[in-house]
Design a protein around this motif. Structure first.
Motif, short mmCIF file in Angstrom:
data_model
loop_
_atom_site.label_atom_id
_atom_site.label_comp_id
_atom_site.label_asym_id
_atom_site.label_seq_id
_atom_site.Cartn_x
_atom_site.Cartn_y
_atom_site.Cartn_z
N CYS A 252 88.64 107.05 -1.99
CA CYS A 252 90.02 107.34 -1.64
C CYS A 252 90.48 106.30 -0.62
CB CYS A 252 90.22 108.75 -1.14
SG CYS A 252 89.52 109.12 0.45
N VAL A 253 91.77 106.08 -0.62
CA VAL A 253 92.35 105.10 0.30
C VAL A 253 93.71 105.62 0.72
CG1 VAL A 253 93.41 103.72 -1.53
CG2 VAL A 253 92.80 102.64 0.64
N ALA A 254 94.10 105.30 1.94
CA ALA A 254 95.44 105.67 2.45
C ALA A 254 96.27 104.40 2.53
CB ALA A 254 95.33 106.32 3.82
N ALA A 255 97.48 104.48 1.98
CA ALA A 255 98.39 103.34 2.04
C ALA A 255 99.82 103.85 2.16
CB ALA A 255 98.25 102.47 0.80
N LYS A 256 100.50 103.42 3.20
CA LYS A 256 101.91 103.79 3.42
C LYS A 256 102.12 105.30 3.39
CE LYS A 256 103.62 99.41 1.73
NZ LYS A 256 104.53 98.70 0.85
N GLY B 288 78.33 113.15 -0.86
CA GLY B 288 79.14 112.64 -1.95
C GLY B 288 80.63 112.79 -1.74
N HIS B 289 81.05 113.03 -0.50
CA HIS B 289 82.46 113.22 -0.18
C HIS B 289 83.13 111.88 0.12
CE1 HIS B 289 80.25 113.19 3.60
NE2 HIS B 289 81.34 112.68 4.13
N ALA B 290 84.42 111.95 0.32
CA ALA B 290 85.18 110.77 0.75
C ALA B 290 85.86 111.12 2.07
CB ALA B 290 86.23 110.39 -0.29
N ALA B 291 86.14 110.11 2.85
CA ALA B 291 86.85 110.30 4.12
C ALA B 291 87.86 109.18 4.27
CB ALA B 291 85.87 110.30 5.29
N VAL B 292 88.95 109.49 4.92
CA VAL B 292 90.01 108.51 5.14
C VAL B 292 90.66 108.81 6.48
CG1 VAL B 292 91.79 109.83 3.94
CG2 VAL B 292 91.94 107.36 3.98
N THR B 293 91.22 107.80 7.11
CA THR B 293 91.95 108.00 8.35
C THR B 293 93.43 107.63 8.15
OG1 THR B 293 91.49 105.78 9.18
CG2 THR B 293 89.94 107.52 9.78
N LEU B 294 94.25 108.32 8.91
CA LEU B 294 95.69 108.06 8.93
C LEU B 294 96.12 107.92 10.38
CD1 LEU B 294 96.78 110.90 6.47
CD2 LEU B 294 96.66 108.47 5.95
N PRO B 295 97.17 107.17 10.66
CA PRO B 295 97.66 107.10 12.04
C PRO B 295 98.05 108.51 12.53
CG PRO B 295 98.76 105.47 10.66
CD PRO B 295 97.98 106.36 9.74
N ASN B 296 97.79 108.78 13.78
CA ASN B 296 98.18 110.07 14.35
C ASN B 296 99.70 110.11 14.47
OD1 ASN B 296 98.64 112.31 16.16
ND2 ASN B 296 96.44 112.22 16.59
N PRO B 297 100.36 111.11 13.84
CA PRO B 297 101.82 111.13 13.86
C PRO B 297 102.39 111.46 15.24
CG PRO B 297 100.98 113.10 12.80
CD PRO B 297 99.81 112.21 13.08
N THR B 298 101.58 112.03 16.12
CA THR B 298 102.05 112.41 17.46
C THR B 298 102.20 111.21 18.37
OG1 THR B 298 100.89 114.50 17.17
CG2 THR B 298 101.64 113.98 19.37
N SER B 299 101.18 110.33 18.36
CA SER B 299 101.20 109.17 19.25
C SER B 299 100.16 108.16 18.80
CB SER B 299 100.91 109.61 20.68
OG SER B 299 100.69 108.48 21.51
#
Length: 100
Positions: free
Chosen positions: A90-94, A27-38
């Motif tokens: 959940c969602v990632a935006a900007k 019942g969890h949520a997962a989201v991805t974000l760009p890797n800030p390193t590269s």
């Protein structure tokens, strides 16, 4: 974002990796974000909330190495704690993560 991963590699990793308690949830949520390193590195994966056994959770776990290792994300001092929840989105935006 997951198009960069090969399904077979993920399958093998899932079979060989130990299952720590923070990943044995539902019942969890997962989201991805760009890797800030590269941009050549895997995206940052966040796992949020859900349930484990009979407890609803409000924790956040992070992996920035293709889900090989995980660390718990601690909130900033004085930050508001979000309510435990399950079966949410959940969602990632900007650069911001929205939990609904």
């Amino acid at each position: 974002m997951f198009s960069d991963f090969r399904e077979r590699e993920l399958e093998q990793r899932a079979l060989s990796a130990p299952s720590p308690p923070h990943l044995r949830r539902q019942g969890h949520a997962a989201v991805t974000l760009p890797n800030p390193t590269s941009s050549d590195l895997p995206p940052v994966v966040l796992v949020l909330g859900g349930t484990y056994k009979d407890s609803m959770l409000n924790d956040v776990w992070r992996s920035d190495d293709g889900c090989r290792s995980w660390e718990r994300v601690e909130g900033a001092p004085g930050a508001e704690v979000w309510c435990p929840r399950m079966h949410f989105g959940c969602v990632a935006a900007k650069g911001t993560i929205y939990v609904c």
